[in-house]
Enzyme design. Structure first.
Site, mmCIF file in Angstrom:
data_model
loop_
_atom_site.group_PDB
_atom_site.id
_atom_site.type_symbol
_atom_site.label_atom_id
_atom_site.label_comp_id
_atom_site.label_asym_id
_atom_site.label_seq_id
_atom_site.Cartn_x
_atom_site.Cartn_y
_atom_site.Cartn_z
ATOM 1 N N HIS A 206 0.463 -0.457 -10.041
ATOM 2 C CA HIS A 206 -0.368 -1.372 -9.255
ATOM 3 C C HIS A 206 -0.757 -2.602 -10.062
ATOM 4 O O HIS A 206 -1.932 -2.972 -10.158
ATOM 5 C CB HIS A 206 -1.626 -0.659 -8.738
ATOM 6 C CG HIS A 206 -2.152 -1.254 -7.463
ATOM 7 N ND1 HIS A 206 -2.544 -0.488 -6.387
ATOM 8 C CD2 HIS A 206 -2.353 -2.540 -7.095
ATOM 9 C CE1 HIS A 206 -2.974 -1.285 -5.410
ATOM 10 N NE2 HIS A 206 -2.858 -2.531 -5.829
ATOM 11 N N GLU B 71 -2.098 7.402 -5.493
ATOM 12 C CA GLU B 71 -2.297 6.709 -6.767
ATOM 13 C C GLU B 71 -3.721 6.790 -7.298
ATOM 14 O O GLU B 71 -3.955 6.591 -8.495
ATOM 15 C CB GLU B 71 -1.897 5.243 -6.644
ATOM 16 C CG GLU B 71 -2.818 4.397 -5.784
ATOM 17 C CD GLU B 71 -2.418 2.917 -5.800
ATOM 18 O OE1 GLU B 71 -3.246 2.104 -6.193
ATOM 19 O OE2 GLU B 71 -1.274 2.603 -5.425
ATOM 20 N N ARG C 200 0.847 -1.186 0.000
ATOM 21 C CA ARG C 200 0.000 0.000 0.000
ATOM 22 C C ARG C 200 0.885 1.239 0.000
ATOM 23 O O ARG C 200 1.891 1.295 0.719
ATOM 24 C CB ARG C 200 -0.937 0.016 1.223
ATOM 25 C CG ARG C 200 -2.070 -0.977 1.138
ATOM 26 C CD ARG C 200 -3.078 -0.611 0.051
ATOM 27 N NE ARG C 200 -4.178 -1.540 -0.049
ATOM 28 C CZ ARG C 200 -4.214 -2.582 -0.884
ATOM 29 N NH1 ARG C 200 -3.183 -2.825 -1.683
ATOM 30 N NH2 ARG C 200 -5.269 -3.369 -0.935
#
Length: 329
Positions: A295, A263, A234
């Site tokens: 990601h 993000e 994260r």
């Protein structure tokens, strides 16, 4: 008497989501896919649905959950493992159940973490571009062995464990910090010892109040000069500005990120023709020893298939009023 289908609204939907879910969707569940991120503005799209299916950057704040309750939504099905974006207290207060996908493919993220390490350490991304231009000069491409390096793993859940198994195959010296887990796969150490001894540090822990900015200025000061830091968990686990300062001082030798604290404004979108206003992210891109992916650590065929199967099973359990195997409380 025919029971009406369960209506499920998807938010932050990508083309691959539609393809994957439609291939496994049972007849008693009907869906509508929205590309919009769930937030206070888009929550109105949930009107008329029994449940919603969300991803990592959807905003499930107290206000959003209150509005979902007003719209009659009874289930929040997360198609991801993390749930730090959900106000669980608000969901409980409004009687909305929250379920997630706790383990889709730990190996997918672990392997991506390794790919980032090897790419940075052997500079394969730079070598690829050189060869495409018929440049076969090796100067500037000197790397280092992973064998015998000390790798510190923060968090030894399913992904962390899968990562340690891979590292053991490379002959690395693996140490880990996890106050909730014991394992004979690696040596357990204090967080301070991990910072001080590691050549490479990989983050595999959830985002909680205790782990927010676990990598900060004080943590970086304890690390070896030239250390490699990798985050596939994260974004908010690291203080990005502190990492930029450490890169500038050469304390941080390499930084690999598959996640980023801000993000939600960038990832999962094509912004190739846009001006990005995030000065911190743009600064990160200027460093030759920083590698960023958007990601995609979870993004394998196997993992996506498991995410779909688990999510739909979670919804089926809710429809059947059965115990919810993957409920988040």
């Amino acid at each position: 008497m025919t029971t009406a289908p369960f209506r499920l609204a998807f938010f932050s939907t990508q083309k691959y989501d539609i393809t994957a879910f439609d291939s496994q969707l049972p007849k008693h569940i009907t869906t509508e896919y929205f590309s919009q991120q769930l937030n206070e503005t888009s929550v109105k799209l949930a009107e008329g649905f029994d449940g919603i299916c969300c991803f990592v950057n959807d905003v499930l704040s107290e206000d959003v959950i209150e509005r979902l309750h007003q719209l009659g939504v009874k289930l929040i099905a997360l198609r991801c493992a993390g749930f730090n974006n959900v106000d669980l207290k608000a969901a409980k207060n409004h009687g909305i159940k929250v379920v997630r996908v706790p383990a889709y493919s730990p190996e997918a993220v672990a392997e991506h973490c390794l790919a980032l390490i090897l790419t940075l350490s052997r500079k394969t991304h730079k070598a690829y571009n050189r060869v495409k231009e018929n440049n076969f000069d090796l100067n500037g491409l000197l790397g280092f062995n992973l064998h015998n390096k000390t790798v510190g793993v923060i968090g030894l859940g399913k992904i962390g464990t899968a990562f340690v198994k891979i590292l053991n195959g490379f002959g690395a010296n693996v140490i880990y910090f996890d106050p909730f887990t014991e394992s004979d796969l690696a040596q357990s150490v204090s967080i301070e010892t991990l910072y001080q001894q590691s050549d490479i540090i990989a983050l595999h822990c959830p985002l909680t109040n205790d782990t927010l900015h676990i990598i900060n200025e004080q943590a970086l000061e304890q690390m070896k000069p030239g250390v490699m830091l990798v985050n596939t968990s994260r974004g908010a686990l690291i203080d990005t500005q502190a990492c930029i300062n450490a890169l500038k001082s050469r304390k941080l030798g390499y930084l690999a990120l598959d996640v980023y604290e801000q993000e939600s404004e960038l990832f999962f979108k094509d912004m190739s023709c846009e001006i990005i206003d995030d000065d911190i992210f743009q600064r990160l891109l200027t460093f030759p020893n920083v590698l960023i992916t958007g990601h995609q650590g979870f993004f394998t065929k196997e993992a996506v298939s498991e995410i779909v199967a688990t999510t739909l099973n979670n919804v089926d359990e809710f429809i059947a009023n059965s115990p919810l195997t993957n409920e988040v409380k």
